[in-house]
Design a protein around this motif. Structure first.
Motif, PDB file in Angstrom:
ATOM      1  N   VAL A  28       0.838  -1.200   0.000  1.00  0.00           N
ATOM      2  CA  VAL A  28       0.000   0.000   0.000  1.00  0.00           C
ATOM      3  C   VAL A  28       0.875   1.253   0.000  1.00  0.00           C
ATOM      4  N   VAL A  29       1.933   1.244   0.800  1.00  0.00           N
ATOM      5  CA  VAL A  29       2.864   2.375   0.826  1.00  0.00           C
ATOM      6  C   VAL A  29       3.519   2.551  -0.543  1.00  0.00           C
ATOM      7  N   LEU A  30       3.889   1.460  -1.190  1.00  0.00           N
ATOM      8  CA  LEU A  30       4.477   1.551  -2.524  1.00  0.00           C
ATOM      9  C   LEU A  30       3.484   2.135  -3.527  1.00  0.00           C
ATOM     10  N   ALA A  31       2.242   1.718  -3.458  1.00  0.00           N
ATOM     11  CA  ALA A  31       1.235   2.222  -4.392  1.00  0.00           C
ATOM     12  C   ALA A  31       1.030   3.726  -4.215  1.00  0.00           C
ATOM     13  N   ILE A  32       0.924   4.164  -2.982  1.00  0.00           N
ATOM     14  CA  ILE A  32       0.704   5.597  -2.722  1.00  0.00           C
ATOM     15  C   ILE A  32       1.936   6.406  -3.102  1.00  0.00           C
ATOM     16  N   SER A  33       3.111   5.929  -2.719  1.00  0.00           N
ATOM     17  CA  SER A  33       4.332   6.674  -3.044  1.00  0.00           C
ATOM     18  C   SER A  33       4.598   6.678  -4.547  1.00  0.00           C
ATOM     19  N   SER A  34       4.228   5.615  -5.247  1.00  0.00           N
ATOM     20  CA  SER A  34       4.381   5.596  -6.701  1.00  0.00           C
ATOM     21  C   SER A  34       3.545   6.698  -7.346  1.00  0.00           C
ATOM     22  N   ARG A  55      13.294   3.574  -9.670  1.00  0.00           N
ATOM     23  CA  ARG A  55      13.231   3.248  -8.239  1.00  0.00           C
ATOM     24  C   ARG A  55      11.923   2.571  -7.881  1.00  0.00           C
ATOM     25  N   VAL A  56      10.827   3.079  -8.427  1.00  0.00           N
ATOM     26  CA  VAL A  56       9.515   2.495  -8.151  1.00  0.00           C
ATOM     27  C   VAL A  56       9.431   1.077  -8.715  1.00  0.00           C
ATOM     28  N   ALA A  57       9.920   0.872  -9.923  1.00  0.00           N
ATOM     29  CA  ALA A  57       9.910  -0.465 -10.523  1.00  0.00           C
ATOM     30  C   ALA A  57      10.788  -1.431  -9.731  1.00  0.00           C
ATOM     31  N   ALA A  58      11.943  -0.969  -9.279  1.00  0.00           N
ATOM     32  CA  ALA A  58      12.822  -1.821  -8.469  1.00  0.00           C
ATOM     33  C   ALA A  58      12.171  -2.174  -7.134  1.00  0.00           C
ATOM     34  N   ALA A  59      11.491  -1.215  -6.532  1.00  0.00           N
ATOM     35  CA  ALA A  59      10.793  -1.486  -5.278  1.00  0.00           C
ATOM     36  C   ALA A  59       9.679  -2.508  -5.478  1.00  0.00           C
ATOM     37  N   GLY A  60       8.985  -2.427  -6.599  1.00  0.00           N
ATOM     38  CA  GLY A  60       7.956  -3.416  -6.898  1.00  0.00           C
ATOM     39  C   GLY A  60       8.533  -4.810  -7.078  1.00  0.00           C
ATOM     40  N   LEU A  61       9.670  -4.902  -7.743  1.00  0.00           N
ATOM     41  CA  LEU A  61      10.320  -6.202  -7.906  1.00  0.00           C
ATOM     42  C   LEU A  61      10.796  -6.781  -6.577  1.00  0.00           C
ATOM     43  N   VAL A  62      11.335  -5.921  -5.734  1.00  0.00           N
ATOM     44  CA  VAL A  62      11.797  -6.374  -4.414  1.00  0.00           C
ATOM     45  C   VAL A  62      10.618  -6.876  -3.582  1.00  0.00           C
ATOM     46  N   LEU A  63       9.516  -6.127  -3.591  1.00  0.00           N
ATOM     47  CA  LEU A  63       8.351  -6.566  -2.830  1.00  0.00           C
ATOM     48  C   LEU A  63       7.762  -7.860  -3.384  1.00  0.00           C
ATOM     49  N   GLY A 105      -1.556  -6.932  -3.024  1.00  0.00           N
ATOM     50  CA  GLY A 105      -0.635  -5.798  -3.069  1.00  0.00           C
ATOM     51  C   GLY A 105      -0.238  -5.424  -4.482  1.00  0.00           C
ATOM     52  N   ALA A 106       0.061  -6.410  -5.301  1.00  0.00           N
ATOM     53  CA  ALA A 106       0.446  -6.121  -6.685  1.00  0.00           C
ATOM     54  C   ALA A 106      -0.717  -5.526  -7.472  1.00  0.00           C
ATOM     55  N   VAL A 107      -1.913  -6.001  -7.220  1.00  0.00           N
ATOM     56  CA  VAL A 107      -3.089  -5.432  -7.888  1.00  0.00           C
ATOM     57  C   VAL A 107      -3.303  -3.989  -7.448  1.00  0.00           C
ATOM     58  N   LEU A 113      -0.908   2.702 -10.558  1.00  0.00           N
ATOM     59  CA  LEU A 113      -0.259   3.113 -11.797  1.00  0.00           C
ATOM     60  C   LEU A 113      -1.281   3.422 -12.894  1.00  0.00           C
ATOM     61  N   PHE A 114      -2.365   2.664 -12.929  1.00  0.00           N
ATOM     62  CA  PHE A 114      -3.433   2.941 -13.879  1.00  0.00           C
ATOM     63  C   PHE A 114      -4.105   4.274 -13.554  1.00  0.00           C
ATOM     64  N   ALA A 115      -4.340   4.529 -12.261  1.00  0.00           N
ATOM     65  CA  ALA A 115      -4.918   5.811 -11.844  1.00  0.00           C
ATOM     66  C   ALA A 115      -3.982   6.963 -12.179  1.00  0.00           C
ATOM     67  N   LEU A 116      -2.692   6.746 -12.060  1.00  0.00           N
ATOM     68  CA  LEU A 116      -1.703   7.757 -12.444  1.00  0.00           C
ATOM     69  C   LEU A 116      -1.812   8.068 -13.934  1.00  0.00           C
ATOM     70  N   ASP A 117      -1.941   7.035 -14.729  1.00  0.00           N
ATOM     71  CA  ASP A 117      -2.071   7.223 -16.171  1.00  0.00           C
ATOM     72  C   ASP A 117      -3.363   7.967 -16.516  1.00  0.00           C
ATOM     73  N   MET A 118      -4.453   7.584 -15.879  1.00  0.00           N
ATOM     74  CA  MET A 118      -5.743   8.235 -16.139  1.00  0.00           C
ATOM     75  C   MET A 118      -5.738   9.689 -15.666  1.00  0.00           C
ATOM     76  N   CYS A 119      -5.124   9.929 -14.545  1.00  0.00           N
ATOM     77  CA  CYS A 119      -5.085  11.285 -13.981  1.00  0.00           C
ATOM     78  C   CYS A 119      -4.298  12.228 -14.872  1.00  0.00           C
ATOM     79  N   CYS A 120      -3.194  11.756 -15.371  1.00  0.00           N
ATOM     80  CA  CYS A 120      -2.320  12.629 -16.138  1.00  0.00           C
ATOM     81  C   CYS A 120      -2.713  12.745 -17.595  1.00  0.00           C
ATOM     82  N   ARG A 121      -3.576  11.872 -18.077  1.00  0.00           N
ATOM     83  CA  ARG A 121      -4.067  11.982 -19.446  1.00  0.00           C
ATOM     84  C   ARG A 121      -5.364  12.792 -19.507  1.00  0.00           C
ATOM     85  N   GLY A 122      -5.883  13.147 -18.336  1.00  0.00           N
ATOM     86  CA  GLY A 122      -7.100  13.942 -18.281  1.00  0.00           C
ATOM     87  C   GLY A 122      -8.366  13.151 -18.427  1.00  0.00           C
TER      88      GLY A 122
END
Length: 123
Positions: A28-34, A55-63, A105-107, A113-122
């Protein structure tokens, strides 16, 4: 209520849920910080070339790798402290809880990341 479920002479069952809850909290912390770290770069359209993206991708792989390792560690510790007659099913329980926490957690991370894409594409 069934009496054999209330007072089971078999003793404690399964592994503790606490380590897996903390593991899910790390997702959850990774999702919010991403979302927070990549929002400005995604708005500029250069998220893949951002330093934070690596860094975010590496953190996801580590988790993701920590899930099975955590399940095995919890199983080993629980197995060591339980008497032999109460060890049945511990590995299956640890793997199920670890896999479930990793999946959820991965979902959540992918949704962020999907919300990030939607937010920034308007959208």
């Amino acid at each position: 209520m069934f009496e054999d479920e209330v007072a089971s002479p078999a003793g404690p069952r399964g592994v503790s849920l606490v380590p897996f809850s903390l593991y899910l909290l790390a997702w959850v912390v990774l999702a919010i910080s991403s979302f927070v770290l990549l929002k400005d770069d995604a708005a500029a359209g250069a998220v893949l070339w951002s330093v934070n993206y690596g860094r975010v991708a590496a953190a996801g792989l580590v988790l993701a790798a920590m899930g099975p390792a955590l399940a095995l560690a919890v199983w080993i510790v629980t197995r060591a402290v339980r008497p032999p007659e109460h060890r049945r099913g511990l590995l299956a329980d640890a793997l199920l809880k670890g896999g479930g926490a990793a999946l959820v957690g991965a979902v959540l991370w992918l949704v962020a990341l999907f919300a990030l894409d939607m937010c920034c594409r308007g959208a």
